[in-house]
Design an enzyme around this catalytic site. Structure first.
Site, mmCIF file in Angstrom:
data_model
loop_
_atom_site.group_PDB
_atom_site.id
_atom_site.type_symbol
_atom_site.label_atom_id
_atom_site.label_comp_id
_atom_site.label_asym_id
_atom_site.label_seq_id
_atom_site.Cartn_x
_atom_site.Cartn_y
_atom_site.Cartn_z
ATOM 1 C CG MET A 1 -28.309 29.770 23.016
ATOM 2 S SD MET A 1 -28.304 30.021 21.235
ATOM 3 C CE MET A 1 -30.013 29.707 20.818
ATOM 4 C CE LYS B 1 -23.173 5.076 30.677
ATOM 5 N NZ LYS B 1 -24.117 3.973 30.994
ATOM 6 C CE1 TYR C 1 -35.403 36.739 24.408
ATOM 7 C CE2 TYR C 1 -33.903 35.221 25.510
ATOM 8 C CZ TYR C 1 -34.213 36.040 24.433
ATOM 9 O OH TYR C 1 -33.335 36.140 23.388
ATOM 10 N NE ARG D 1 -30.859 0.437 29.366
ATOM 11 C CZ ARG D 1 -29.990 1.150 30.079
ATOM 12 N NH1 ARG D 1 -30.276 2.411 30.372
ATOM 13 N NH2 ARG D 1 -28.861 0.653 30.502
HETATM 14 C C1 LIG Z 1 -23.982 3.633 32.337
HETATM 15 C C2 LIG Z 1 -23.924 2.212 32.779
HETATM 16 C C3 LIG Z 1 -23.197 1.862 33.926
HETATM 17 C C4 LIG Z 1 -22.608 2.893 34.871
HETATM 18 O O1 LIG Z 1 -23.668 3.361 35.667
HETATM 19 P P1 LIG Z 1 -23.433 4.466 36.817
HETATM 20 O O2 LIG Z 1 -24.765 4.586 37.451
HETATM 21 O O3 LIG Z 1 -23.000 5.703 36.128
HETATM 22 O O4 LIG Z 1 -22.391 3.938 37.725
HETATM 23 C C5 LIG Z 1 -23.044 0.516 34.220
HETATM 24 N N1 LIG Z 1 -23.631 -0.436 33.435
HETATM 25 C C6 LIG Z 1 -24.373 -0.132 32.353
HETATM 26 C C7 LIG Z 1 -24.999 -1.219 31.562
HETATM 27 C C8 LIG Z 1 -24.559 1.202 31.999
HETATM 28 O O5 LIG Z 1 -25.323 1.512 30.945
#
Ligand SMILES: *Cc1c(COP(=O)(O)O)cnc(C)c1O
Length: 364
Positions: free
Chosen positions: A308, A40, A260, A138
């Site tokens: 930046m 992802k 800054y 969640r």
């Molecule tokens: C992002 C995610 C993972 C991977 O988690 P890591 O800690 O990066 O290994 C696995 N399962 C779900 C549901 C996630 O959202």
């Protein structure tokens, strides 16, 4: 390190695809079940289009993204693999999931109904995963939703469930009792779905012991070199190296400040190296006066405010010259180490890595 690689002035992000494949192989060999790759957010910022074919070649056959557009972008790279979407099935997406052979992860009763309706329309039985909530609050089916599914068995008619999955709350903290509680609750849920695959551990969960095994582990961060065992030595190979050349060196007298708001003032005659990297590149502003970099093996403190597009480092006492590169991330300074300095985690360091960096891939 001080070869002038890349365009003058450009920061260079080097990504070792061979190390990512090695990390996947090590994790895959550590347990009996299948090992997916979570890719992802563009493979945690490192470039999913590069990473995914390398993992497929290493033997990975299950990939997870968060959103349908991410899956659509990757589908043609891995036509034979399972490609699943963590964030669930939106009402208008079922047709695209089915048409492109993407696996929805159903995490609410209306999503199950939507998928079932799509399968009925098509006269097909296509695989889905079921996401069950065991404490994240969640996504995922609640205990009440599971009771509804038990009472009304036809709600899953025609839905070929490949895996039941859940997600750990505190896998990075082995001493947290929530881990064992989730393992027990997940085992009870899985008993409701005999013969169906299970998917439990993320990266850190894979290091919690046999009680966290499942038929499909879902590591992400560990593939990219983030330490899945915080507090112990990192068992994974490092993957990224970020270097940037010194644009200029300023000579400061005692009492002169830099950047800054003048939050750092020279106490001695100082040489200040200016690098063309800033918070717009994911080099977080919270690193101001906190981070370090390396000139060869010498640790160099970041001084003043990160702006930046520019950051300043105190190279007093070194031979650093304009054009020489400082290592911002790499073997001397991991994403986890930088994350501590920034007050975040390695995940956020990687996913924030800037689009302005010149990228170079090796090891494919
Ligand atoms: C992002 C995610 C993972 C991977 O988690 P890591 O800690 O990066 O290994 C696995 N399962 C779900 C549901 C996630 O959202």
């Amino acid at each position: 390190m001080n070869d002038m690689t890349g365009a003058a002035g450009a920061a260079l992000l080097e990504i070792d695809l061979g190390a990512i494949a090695d990390n996947w192989r090590v994790l895959a060999a550590s347990h009996a079940g299948d090992t997916a790759a979570v890719v992802k957010a563009d493979a945690y910022g490192l470039g999913a289009a590069k990473v995914v074919p390398v993992l497929y070649a290493a033997g990975c056959r299950h990939f997870f993204v968060a959103q349908l557009p991410e899956a659509l972008a990757l589908r043609r790279l891995i036509p034979g693999a399972v490609l699943a979407v963590l964030n669930g099935l939106a009402v208008d997406e079922a047709g695209a999931f089915a048409a492109h052979g993407i696996t929805p992860i159903l995490s609410a009763l209306p999503e199950i109904a939507g998928w079932r309706a799509e399968l009925k329309r098509r006269g097909q039985s296509l695989a889905a995963m079921l996401h069950v909530d065991t404490g994240m609050a969640r996504l995922g089916l609640s205990a009440h939703d599971l009771a509804v599914l038990r009472a009304e068995g036809d709600r899953l008619d025609g839905v070929a469930i490949s895996h039941v999955m859940t997600h750990l709350v505190s896998a990075d903290t082995p001493s947290d009792p929530v881990n064992a509680r989730q393992a027990a609750d997940f085992a009870a849920v899985c008993a409701q779905f005999p013969g169906v695959g299970t998917s439990f551990a993320n990266s850190s969960g894979m290091f919690l012991g046999p009680g966290f095994a499942s038929s499909l582990a879902r590591p992400g961060a560990a593939l990219y070199g983030v330490n899945p065992t915080p507090g112990a030595a990192n068992p994974m190979r490092g993957v990224v190296r970020l270097t940037a050349p010194i644009l200029q060196i300023r000579e400061l007298s005692p009492g002169e400040s830099v950047g800054y708001n003048g939050i750092w003032t020279a106490k001695r005659p100082s040489r200040i190296a200016v690098l063309g990297v800033g918070y717009a590149d994911g080099w977080h502003r919270s690193l101001s006066n906190k981070a370090k970099a390396f000139f060869d093996d010498t640790e160099i403190p970041l001084v003043g405010r990160v702006s930046m597009d520019l950051t300043t480092f105190d190279v007093t006492g070194t031979k650093a010259q304009p054009g020489d590169r400082l290592e911002l991330l790499g073997p001397h300074h991991s994403a986890d180490a930088l994350a501590i300095e920034a007050g975040t985690n390695g995940y956020e360091i990687l996913t924030a890595l800037g689009r302005r960096y010149q990228r170079r891939y090796s090891g494919a």
